[in-house]
Scaffold this motif. Sequence first.
Motif, PDB file in Angstrom:
ATOM      1  N   THR A  97     -61.798  -3.095 -33.511  1.00 45.05           N
ATOM      2  CA  THR A  97     -61.424  -3.254 -32.109  1.00 45.05           C
ATOM      3  C   THR A  97     -60.749  -1.995 -31.568  1.00 45.05           C
ATOM      4  O   THR A  97     -60.383  -1.096 -32.321  1.00 45.05           O
ATOM      5  N   ARG A 144     -65.330  -1.060 -31.940  1.00 44.59           N
ATOM      6  CA  ARG A 144     -66.618  -1.697 -31.642  1.00 44.59           C
ATOM      7  C   ARG A 144     -66.518  -2.692 -30.496  1.00 44.59           C
ATOM      8  O   ARG A 144     -67.493  -2.930 -29.780  1.00 44.59           O
ATOM      9  N   MET A 145     -65.340  -3.315 -30.294  1.00 48.52           N
ATOM     10  CA  MET A 145     -65.155  -4.264 -29.197  1.00 48.52           C
ATOM     11  C   MET A 145     -63.681  -4.305 -28.815  1.00 48.52           C
ATOM     12  O   MET A 145     -62.821  -3.831 -29.565  1.00 48.52           O
ATOM     13  N   ASP A 201     -62.224  -9.580 -26.609  1.00 49.97           N
ATOM     14  CA  ASP A 201     -63.596 -10.019 -26.871  1.00 49.97           C
ATOM     15  C   ASP A 201     -63.737 -10.555 -28.290  1.00 49.97           C
ATOM     16  O   ASP A 201     -64.499 -11.504 -28.543  1.00 49.97           O
ATOM     17  N   THR A 233     -72.871 -13.195 -33.167  1.00 49.48           N
ATOM     18  CA  THR A 233     -72.125 -11.962 -32.896  1.00 49.48           C
ATOM     19  C   THR A 233     -71.595 -11.375 -34.188  1.00 49.48           C
ATOM     20  O   THR A 233     -71.707 -10.161 -34.438  1.00 49.48           O
TER      21      THR A 233
END
Length: 231
Positions: free
Chosen positions: A12, A44-45, A49, A61
Amino acid sequence: METSKPVVLVLTDGSGHLDAGRLDRTAEVLAGAGARPAATFFGRMADRDLYRAILAGEAETFRALVDEIATILAGEAIDYVAADAVEGFNPGHDVCRLLVNAALARLHDRDGRDLPNLEFPLEAVALRRQSSTREGIELHLDTGAFDRKLRAVDNYPELTEEADRLRAVHGLTSFSVERLTPVDYHLDISECSEQPPAYERWGTERVKSGYYKTVLRFKEHVEPLARQLAA
């Protein structure tokens, strides 16, 4: 990181409940230690999220993330993998461990590669986990390395509160030892931390105060994800 010069995957962006991440600061730390961020898996996110996907049970996911990690490992000259330990403190860290364990299993099934799998504690001074093997890595930092580590901590103001809390709980000398412990529990993490985990208790308090709308729970959200990845 100074010793092994690893390629580093970051799940993250470190934004937490805020809009701004802190990947630039992380990149500075990696560069200072001679480590290399993964080109396609670095923040990555967003944190929010990740938590939304856990709460929603978005198995696809997470399977896609497992595939990405396995592909990166397959394309690198990797000697061993080190990642977060399951401690029941932060669900994002625990889920990161699930992804790594699943990716290593995928790498074995796909390419026949078995990489040593190690975990490092973030909240405990040392893990008391039972393991079928005693192999691992333990580094006692010399004065120079210890000073460089403390400077890196001090130069990362977004983590000041966390660092101060750990200093108060474990003492400054706890920062002078690095322990990487073998992982052999794969995707069954039901015995890896106290139940209910600490993040459930904090989540309950924050829902009561109106800060969160939903409590992220081990039995309802994290353990089912582990079973889905194992399948």
